[in-house]
Design a protein around this motif. Structure first.
Motif, PDB file in Angstrom:
ATOM      1  N   THR A  10      41.970  43.645  44.863  1.00  0.00           N
ATOM      2  CA  THR A  10      43.364  43.568  44.437  1.00  0.00           C
ATOM      3  C   THR A  10      43.470  42.554  43.309  1.00  0.00           C
ATOM      4  O   THR A  10      43.135  41.376  43.481  1.00  0.00           O
ATOM      5  N   LEU A  11      43.902  43.034  42.153  1.00  0.00           N
ATOM      6  CA  LEU A  11      44.107  42.183  40.989  1.00  0.00           C
ATOM      7  C   LEU A  11      45.579  41.796  40.941  1.00  0.00           C
ATOM      8  O   LEU A  11      46.451  42.670  40.983  1.00  0.00           O
ATOM      9  N   VAL A  21      41.575  39.301  45.012  1.00  0.00           N
ATOM     10  CA  VAL A  21      41.233  39.307  46.434  1.00  0.00           C
ATOM     11  C   VAL A  21      40.389  40.548  46.698  1.00  0.00           C
ATOM     12  O   VAL A  21      40.823  41.668  46.433  1.00  0.00           O
ATOM     13  N   VAL A  22      39.173  40.348  47.191  1.00  0.00           N
ATOM     14  CA  VAL A  22      38.265  41.453  47.493  1.00  0.00           C
ATOM     15  C   VAL A  22      37.969  41.423  48.991  1.00  0.00           C
ATOM     16  O   VAL A  22      37.569  40.389  49.530  1.00  0.00           O
ATOM     17  N   GLN A  23      38.143  42.569  49.659  1.00  0.00           N
ATOM     18  CA  GLN A  23      38.032  42.605  51.113  1.00  0.00           C
ATOM     19  C   GLN A  23      37.752  44.027  51.588  1.00  0.00           C
ATOM     20  O   GLN A  23      37.901  44.986  50.828  1.00  0.00           O
ATOM     21  N   PRO A  24      37.360  44.187  52.854  1.00  0.00           N
ATOM     22  CA  PRO A  24      37.253  45.538  53.420  1.00  0.00           C
ATOM     23  C   PRO A  24      38.591  46.248  53.361  1.00  0.00           C
ATOM     24  O   PRO A  24      39.645  45.634  53.557  1.00  0.00           O
ATOM     25  N   LEU A  25      38.557  47.525  53.108  1.00  0.00           N
ATOM     26  CA  LEU A  25      39.789  48.294  52.944  1.00  0.00           C
ATOM     27  C   LEU A  25      40.479  48.597  54.262  1.00  0.00           C
ATOM     28  O   LEU A  25      41.706  48.521  54.365  1.00  0.00           O
ATOM     29  N   LEU A  67      40.795  37.736  57.100  1.00  0.00           N
ATOM     30  CA  LEU A  67      40.981  37.400  55.688  1.00  0.00           C
ATOM     31  C   LEU A  67      41.322  35.925  55.619  1.00  0.00           C
ATOM     32  O   LEU A  67      42.368  35.498  56.118  1.00  0.00           O
ATOM     33  N   GLY A  68      40.436  35.148  55.025  1.00  0.00           N
ATOM     34  CA  GLY A  68      40.651  33.714  54.885  1.00  0.00           C
ATOM     35  C   GLY A  68      41.005  33.381  53.459  1.00  0.00           C
ATOM     36  O   GLY A  68      40.226  33.654  52.537  1.00  0.00           O
ATOM     37  N   ILE A  69      42.173  32.791  53.266  1.00  0.00           N
ATOM     38  CA  ILE A  69      42.692  32.521  51.928  1.00  0.00           C
ATOM     39  C   ILE A  69      42.811  31.020  51.702  1.00  0.00           C
ATOM     40  O   ILE A  69      43.400  30.298  52.512  1.00  0.00           O
ATOM     41  N   GLY A  70      42.291  30.569  50.582  1.00  0.00           N
ATOM     42  CA  GLY A  70      42.553  29.212  50.120  1.00  0.00           C
ATOM     43  C   GLY A  70      43.734  29.259  49.164  1.00  0.00           C
ATOM     44  O   GLY A  70      43.666  29.944  48.136  1.00  0.00           O
ATOM     45  N   LEU A 127      50.958  39.243  50.154  1.00  0.00           N
ATOM     46  CA  LEU A 127      51.505  40.564  50.491  1.00  0.00           C
ATOM     47  C   LEU A 127      50.828  41.645  49.662  1.00  0.00           C
ATOM     48  O   LEU A 127      50.441  42.689  50.186  1.00  0.00           O
ATOM     49  N   TRP A 128      50.662  41.416  48.370  1.00  0.00           N
ATOM     50  CA  TRP A 128      49.906  42.373  47.561  1.00  0.00           C
ATOM     51  C   TRP A 128      48.485  42.513  48.105  1.00  0.00           C
ATOM     52  O   TRP A 128      47.943  43.618  48.170  1.00  0.00           O
ATOM     53  N   ALA A 129      47.893  41.395  48.516  1.00  0.00           N
ATOM     54  CA  ALA A 129      46.529  41.447  49.060  1.00  0.00           C
ATOM     55  C   ALA A 129      46.442  42.338  50.294  1.00  0.00           C
ATOM     56  O   ALA A 129      45.395  42.935  50.567  1.00  0.00           O
ATOM     57  N   GLN A 130      47.542  42.442  51.025  1.00  0.00           N
ATOM     58  CA  GLN A 130      47.565  43.293  52.225  1.00  0.00           C
ATOM     59  C   GLN A 130      48.051  44.715  51.928  1.00  0.00           C
ATOM     60  O   GLN A 130      48.193  45.521  52.850  1.00  0.00           O
TER      61      GLN A 130
END
Length: 294
Positions: free
Chosen positions: A5-6, A69-73, A254-257, A281-284
């Motif tokens: 997610t950009l 943010v890069v993560q499993p879909l 999902l761990g966010i700094g 929210l965009w990341a999710q």
């Protein structure tokens, strides 16, 4: 499958999205067509390949307002958020602001900074700082909260949106309940956990009551709340800025700094450095039309 997610609110161009696709493609990833979550704000790129490689490659993109943010879909919409308070859900460190009322802000803020960087033991640093506040009138706690504490932009929208979609929200802070209680209520958290200051004859004694909320307690809260709601850790999100947030950040799905110190940034799945908390929210995968504005 994974999703990148950009996020560059109001500044995300087709060229930046294209660069991300080209970088993933050039490093051996199988990349799908991009999808705008909100045009010029946030876009998703679904791909298969290596999560570690994709994070490393996209981190090289040098665009001033870009968070990635890069993560499993499959499990990106989280059902539990565990959040730090100071410098995450609010814009200040409460103990530093309290110290200002005692004329000790530079001294205490320096200790706070070192603790958040992981250079000092959190418990020892907490005890030292609180000890310096011994004798302060307890009424200053409320005064400080009213005058100094401001919610981080996007905090209410993040929590309210997640809750509207079935999530549970817990604020867990190494700070103090006279701040965490009202802050948590204002944002909409379901539960607030923080340290209790010992007060005698209307004044701070300079001691923190047991149990102390430290890094271990934050991790325990994540595990306990996930178990209580029947959730795998993959369905959880943890967000914080300092070294004492690292255990919960690394354990969460999902761990966010959030505007993190370097140690927390290194431990997190992603760092949000440029945007407010609505970036999560965009990341999710939430488009603006699905946000509950706070």
């Amino acid at each position: 499958m994974f999703v990148a997610t950009l996020i560059a609110a109001g500044k995300l161009t087709d060229e930046v999205v294209r660069e991300a696709i080209d970088r993933l493609d050039a490093t051996g990833h199988d990349v799908g067509a991009p999808h705008w979550l909100d045009e010029h704000d946030a876009a998703d790129i679904v791909f298969s390949g290596s999560l570690v490689s994709a994070r490393a490659e996209l981190a090289k993109m040098d665009h001033g307002a870009l968070d990635v943010v890069v993560q499993p879909l499959g499990d990106r919409t989280k059902k539990l958020i565990i959040a730090d308070m100071d410098s995450t859900m609010i814009t200040v460190e409460c103990i530093d602001e309290l110290a200002d009322y005692a004329g000790l802000k530079p001294q205490i803020a320096a200790i706070t900074e070192r603790a958040m960087k992981g250079e000092l033991d959190f418990r020892a640093a907490l005890a030292e700082r609180v000890g310096l506040l011994a004798g302060m009138d307890a009424a200053v706690l409320d005064e400080c909260r009213r005058e100094r504490v401001r919610l981080t932009r996007g905090a209410r929208t993040l929590v309210q949106t997640m809750k509207a979609h079935g999530a549970h929200a817990v604020l867990v802070s190494g700070g103090f309940m006279p701040f965490a209680g009202p802050v948590g209520e204002a944002i909409g958290f379901d539960k607030m956990i923080a340290n209790e200051l010992e007060i005698a004859d209307g004044k701070l004694t300079g001691k923190v009551l047991d149990p102390v909320v430290d890094a271990g307690a934050k991790l325990e809260t994540l595990n306990a709340e996930a178990a209580a709601h029947g959730l795998p850790l993959a369905d959880t999100l943890a967000v914080g800025d300092g070294a004492n947030d690292i255990p919960m950040i690394t354990a969460a799905g999902l761990g966010i700094g959030y505007r993190p110190h370097p140690a927390a940034a290194d431990a997190a799945d992603a760092a949000i450095r440029h945007h407010d908390l609505t970036a999560l929210l965009w990341a999710q995968g939430y488009s603006r039309r699905n946000w509950v504005l706070g």
